[in-house]
Design an enzyme around this catalytic site. Structure first.
Site, PDB file in Angstrom:
ATOM      1  N   ASN A   1     144.780 -21.107 -33.969  1.00 28.71           N
ATOM      2  CA  ASN A   1     145.798 -21.346 -32.954  1.00 28.71           C
ATOM      3  C   ASN A   1     145.254 -21.043 -31.556  1.00 28.71           C
ATOM      4  OD1 ASN A   1     148.451 -22.016 -31.864  1.00 28.71           O
ATOM      5  ND2 ASN A   1     149.179 -21.608 -33.930  1.00 28.71           N
ATOM      6  N   ARG A   2     146.157 -20.851 -30.592  1.00 29.07           N
ATOM      7  CA  ARG A   2     145.772 -20.812 -29.178  1.00 29.07           C
ATOM      8  C   ARG A   2     145.711 -19.394 -28.614  1.00 29.07           C
ATOM      9  NH1 ARG A   2     148.866 -25.320 -30.173  1.00 29.07           N
ATOM     10  NH2 ARG A   2     147.937 -27.281 -29.451  1.00 29.07           N
TER      11      ARG A   2
ATOM     12  N   HIS B   1     141.679 -22.750 -31.909  1.00 31.74           N
ATOM     13  CA  HIS B   1     140.963 -22.766 -33.199  1.00 31.74           C
ATOM     14  C   HIS B   1     139.468 -22.443 -33.071  1.00 31.74           C
ATOM     15  CE1 HIS B   1     144.608 -24.112 -34.915  1.00 31.74           C
ATOM     16  NE2 HIS B   1     144.447 -25.414 -34.797  1.00 31.74           N
TER      17      HIS B   1
ATOM     18  N   HIS C   1     143.457 -25.485 -42.264  1.00 28.62           N
ATOM     19  CA  HIS C   1     144.159 -26.480 -41.445  1.00 28.62           C
ATOM     20  C   HIS C   1     144.334 -27.803 -42.209  1.00 28.62           C
ATOM     21  CE1 HIS C   1     145.329 -28.897 -37.990  1.00 28.62           C
ATOM     22  NE2 HIS C   1     145.294 -27.838 -37.202  1.00 28.62           N
TER      23      HIS C   1
ATOM     24  N   ASP D   1     155.206 -28.303 -33.065  1.00 27.46           N
ATOM     25  CA  ASP D   1     153.881 -27.690 -33.013  1.00 27.46           C
ATOM     26  C   ASP D   1     154.095 -26.223 -32.655  1.00 27.46           C
ATOM     27  OD1 ASP D   1     151.199 -27.202 -33.043  1.00 27.46           O
ATOM     28  OD2 ASP D   1     150.696 -28.477 -31.332  1.00 27.46           O
TER      29      ASP D   1
ATOM     30  N   GLU E   1     150.145 -24.015 -41.327  1.00 26.73           N
ATOM     31  CA  GLU E   1     149.013 -23.100 -41.202  1.00 26.73           C
ATOM     32  C   GLU E   1     149.507 -21.650 -41.222  1.00 26.73           C
ATOM     33  OE1 GLU E   1     146.711 -24.496 -37.642  1.00 26.73           O
ATOM     34  OE2 GLU E   1     148.288 -26.016 -37.753  1.00 26.73           O
TER      35      GLU E   1
END
Length: 377
Positions: free
Chosen positions: A100-101, A126, A200, A274, A340
């Protein structure tokens, strides 16, 4: 030999149980520098099989029978190794160091600030584009038996993609005789660091390339709250109730419902879903249910279980028709979705979120399971 002895010998052989799950490996292709990529296939007796690529420790194929026994691959992905290398897109890959971010690709640990690659509109996503998904992992072991297993390993050196600490990682894929695919992520570090590993995979339970895209799948997520984001898809820090809005998947609901709700700013930011869902179960010692995905036509069901406290639901919003996958299929928005399991996005910058810190002498472990079944008519 006497008849009695022959009978006894036959009985002794019949008492030896047959291997319930088989593991094989073969060359899948080569990278542009000539490095060999291997494919490991784990097969259960009920028709379920999983194929893993050493490149990215990637779950490449997941073959699942429907209620009538018709087997289909339920994963979107490239059809060959060259596709994964030429246009990395995380499909099915092991994600690390950080799934993720991370906002601005920056975090502070023990008073020191670390800068990561910014590969997503100024954010690090990622692993920053230089993550575990684009490494060719080492095969440690491949075994058949009651449970078929494949163990892959990777060493990420201190400073790799800006992260502190030398991290030694193992990913174990295990397929049992019932068709449950367990993925276990283990890691150690020699310096304090952050770590958030996941898989993922992009699913369509109707089958990859089916005329029914993944938005026709029925989804359940046992989470009463989610983490809303800003325009850069970075969590604001709020835990917002899902009740009464498009993010409420506490009861089974078609993925398509709410995916185009332009009145909800969160849907606008994500171009659909998302977002990270804060699972009601929280972090657990043993894997517990995080999501259930069903194609009602074929009867194929996926249950995702995890030890982690969150799950990112991504509805394939950036599949824009420029990606050509298996069997020459052109992937468009909604053709597949990702679920995820993880700790929360940008956790290193949110003290109230579950910690992703890992210290020497305190190993990291995340256990997740893909459980596939079918429903009756």
């Amino acid at each position: 030999m006497a008849a009695a002895s022959v009978s006894a010998l036959a009985l002794s052989f019949s008492a030896i149980p047959a291997l319930a799950a088989d593991a094989t490996q073969a060359v899948a292709g080569k990278l542009s520098d000539g490095t060999e990529v291997r494919a490991i296939t784990l097969t259960a007796g009920n028709g379920v099989s999983a194929t893993i690529l050493t490149y990215g420790a990637t779950l490449w194929k997941l073959m699942v029978p429907d209620r009538d026994g018709k087997v289909a691959d339920v994963l979107l992905a490239y059809g060959d190794v060259a596709g994964f290398e030429a246009k990395p897109n995380f499909w099915g890959a092991t994600i690390g160091r950080y799934g993720n971010r991370i906002a601005g690709g920056k975090f502070t640990l023990d008073g020191k600030t670390y800068q990561l690659p910014q590969n997503d509109h100024g954010q690090s996503l990622h692993g920053g584009g230089k993550g575990f998904d684009v490494q060719n992992w080492k095969v440690d072991s491949v075994k058949s038996g009651k449970v078929a297993t494949a163990v892959l390993s990777l060493v990420s050196p201190d400073g790799d993609a800006g992260y502190p600490g030398t991290v030694k990682t193992k990913v174990t894929y295990s397929l049992d005789e019932a068709g449950n695919l367990q993925i276990t992520f283990d890691a150690t570090t020699d310096k304090p660091t952050v770590l958030n590993m996941t898989n993922h995979a992009i699913f369509n339970m109707a089958g990859e390339g089916s005329e029914r895209d993944a938005t026709t799948n029925i989804l359940t997520i046992p989470a009463s709250r989610y983490t809303p984001v800003d325009a850069n898809l970075i969590p604001t820090g709020e835990l917002r109730p899902v009740a009464g809005g498009p993010f409420d998947f506490t009861k089974p609901k078609q993925v398509a419902i709410g995916i185009r709700d332009g009145k909800d700013q969160q849907i606008v930011y994500g171009r659909g879903f998302d977002h990270n869902f804060a699972l009601d179960k929280g972090q657990t010692k043993a894997p517990e249910l995080a999501a259930r995905l069903e194609d009602p036509v074929s009867g194929r069901v996926l249950e995702l279980l995890t030890t982690e406290p969150g799950v990112q639901f991504y509805s394939g919003n950036f599949l824009d028709g420029t990606f050509i996958g298996k069997e020459g299929h052109l992937y468009r928005m909604g053709d597949g979705i990702a679920l995820e399991p993880q700790k929360f996005p940008d956790s290193p910058n949110h003290p109230d979120f579950p910690s992703t810190r890992v210290d020497p002498g305190k190993p990291y472990r995340h256990v997740m399971i893909y459980r596939v079944t079918t429903t009756s008519r």
